[in-house]
Design an enzyme around this catalytic site. Structure first.
Site, PDB file in Angstrom:
ATOM      1  CG  ASN A  79      -4.276   3.711  -7.008  1.00  0.00           C
ATOM      2  OD1 ASN A  79      -5.334   3.305  -7.469  1.00  0.00           O
ATOM      3  ND2 ASN A  79      -3.303   4.130  -7.777  1.00  0.00           N
ATOM      4  CG  ASP A  80      -3.853  -0.923  -4.973  1.00  0.00           C
ATOM      5  OD1 ASP A  80      -4.101  -0.711  -6.176  1.00  0.00           O
ATOM      6  OD2 ASP A  80      -2.702  -1.153  -4.551  1.00  0.00           O
TER       7      ASP A  80
END
Length: 465
Positions: free
Chosen positions: A394-395
């Site tokens: 994600n990040d």
């Protein structure tokens, strides 16, 4: 009981094995051999220490009992712990190293005669300095690691915890530690010794609570370094060569790794040491963003896109680790290769929750090392790839790191997956990553969201292929 000369020789051998272990662990191809060298070195160090007990008749039984208890607990935890919880395990073990350093320092201060350090109130100056520094660093490591464990385990919020005047307070406490160590060496007051331990425990908490979840991998690495320096300091107090060598190796390698990771994440190394980096307030655009429409797909859609691609880049992340999808992913990749599709793996330095997390999982699934590339090696290839298959990362794929100066991850190099012709993003929901911010990649025109368990979705794609 072993002689001092013989003990020194065996400690030297264990030290060489630890150096060979570090060298081996620097590459996936030699990591198993490096791990073996580390285990062998530790066995030699423990055995020599065990056989060097002064009062062998009574000390032997006591040490053996605690050695067995500790060994059994460690083996049980290592056997039961899943790979997804490895960062928490590392943080927990770091805390024990720090606590051990504190306990040894307390024993040496209260009974210096047993350690040949002089007498109570008249401890050798050099030994007292080493003991004080080792105790302080050990206490900081213990309390800081506890906070890291709580954040990683989800017991405590992964968001930065800040308050007004936090940095001046931290600076004041650190200066106080230096002053107290000086006064302690001058007066050898037991009150000052206990005060030193108390404020060292306190600063450990304060240094880690303002650090956000996205930066936790660097924190783990830095705490690893602290635990090494704590062990080295106590090694000088005990005049134990193996402890000095091992502590210095762990401390220096941990610091170097932290520096490399800071460069990779565009963070300040000194901010890591002092605490409080990653505590930037999130922008309103990240926190209050309206829910935008996304393209929702299924396994059949994903298989169709991959089947018609000439090149696919796999981006693994923590979601893959949680679902234990690495073996299913390997099967999917093997199927793609049979269709003459070029497949590569892109690894971000901090994918997962600790350095090397994804590499270990892929190695577990026997993914060839020559197909795995770091961010710097593969980032330019995304623009020429047909499909990026993001499985739980994600990040480290969030384009906001390049566009929003108010974002907690701003400035952190991310994988340029949005430049692919098509992006397949496997995720359970639109929930934010560990940094707690929305991922703009979800809403890109070329992104197809595959909402499902990572392992099941990957298996379904393989069936459709």
């Amino acid at each position: 009981m072993l002689s001092a000369n013989l003990s020194a020789i065996f400690y030297l051998i264990s030290g060489v094995l630890f150096i060979l272990a570090l060298r081996g662990l620097s590459s996936p191809e030699t990591s198993r051999q490096g791990n073996f060298f580390g285990i062998l070195g530790m066995i030699i160090a423990i055995t020599v220490t065990f056989l060097s007990i002064g009062n062998f008749s009574t000390g032997f039984a006591i040490v053996l009992i605690f050695l067995l208890i500790g060994g059994l607990i460690g083996a049980f935890i290592a056997y039961k712990i899943p790979m997804t919880a490895m960062p928490e395990l590392v943080a927990g073990f770091h805390s024990l190293v720090g606590l051990a350093a504190v306990f040894v320092a307390i024993a040496a201060f209260l009974n210096p005669e047993a350690f040949n350090l002089g007498s109570q109130g008249n401890i050798k100056l050099g030994s007292l300095i080493e003991m004080s520094i080792g105790a302080a660093v050990g206490a900081i490591t213990f309390s800081g690691s506890i906070i890291a464990f709580l954040k990683l385990q989800g017991i405590m919020s992964g968001s930065p915890i800040t308050f007004k005047g936090q940095h001046p307070l931290n600076a004041l406490i650190l200066i106080s530690i230096i002053v107290i160590i000086y006064l302690l060496c001058s007066t050898q007051s037991s009150n000052l010794f206990w005060i030193l331990l108390a404020i060292s425990f306190l600063i450990g908490f304060l240094l880690i609570i303002p650090i956000g979840g996205a930066d936790m991998p660097v924190v783990i690495s830095m705490l690893n370094s602290y635990s090494g320096w704590a062990a080295a300091g106590i090694g000088f107090t005990l005049e134990n060569t193996a402890l000095i060598i091992t502590g210095a190796l762990v401390g220096s390698s941990g610091a170097i790794l932290s520096y490399i990771m800071c460069k990779g994440m565009n963070r300040s190394f000194f901010n890591v040491i002092l605490g409080g980096f990653g505590a930037t307030e999130q922008s309103s655009s990240s926190q209050n963003k309206e829910q935008r429409p996304v393209k929702n797909g299924n396994a059949d859609d994903a298989a169709f896109l991959m089947k018609n691609a000439s090149s696919v880049i796999i981006v693994p992340g923590y979601g893959m680790a949680v679902a234990q999808a690495q073996h299913a992913l390997r099967e999917m990749v093997d199927t793609l290769k049979k269709n003459d599709i070029k497949v590569s793996y892109a690894i971000h330095p901090v994918a997962g929750r600790m350095p090397g997390h994804m590499n270990v999982l892929l190695a577990e699934a026997n993914v060839p090392y020559d197909e795995v590339f770091e961010l710097e090696e593969i980032n330019n290839d995304f623009a020429n790839a047909d499909v990026a298959f993001v499985i739980g990362a994600n990040d480290v794929t969030n384009p906001v790191a390049k566009t929003d100066p108010q974002s907690p991850i701003y400035g952190m190099p991310v994988l340029d997956v949005e430049k692919c012709k098509s992006v397949l993003f496997v995720k359970r929901s639109l929930s934010p990553g560990y940094a707690g911010i929305d991922n703009d990649l979800f809403y890109k025109e070329n992104t197809l969201m595959l909402f499902a368990d990572a392992k099941k979705m990957t298996e379904d794609i393989t069936k459709n292929l």
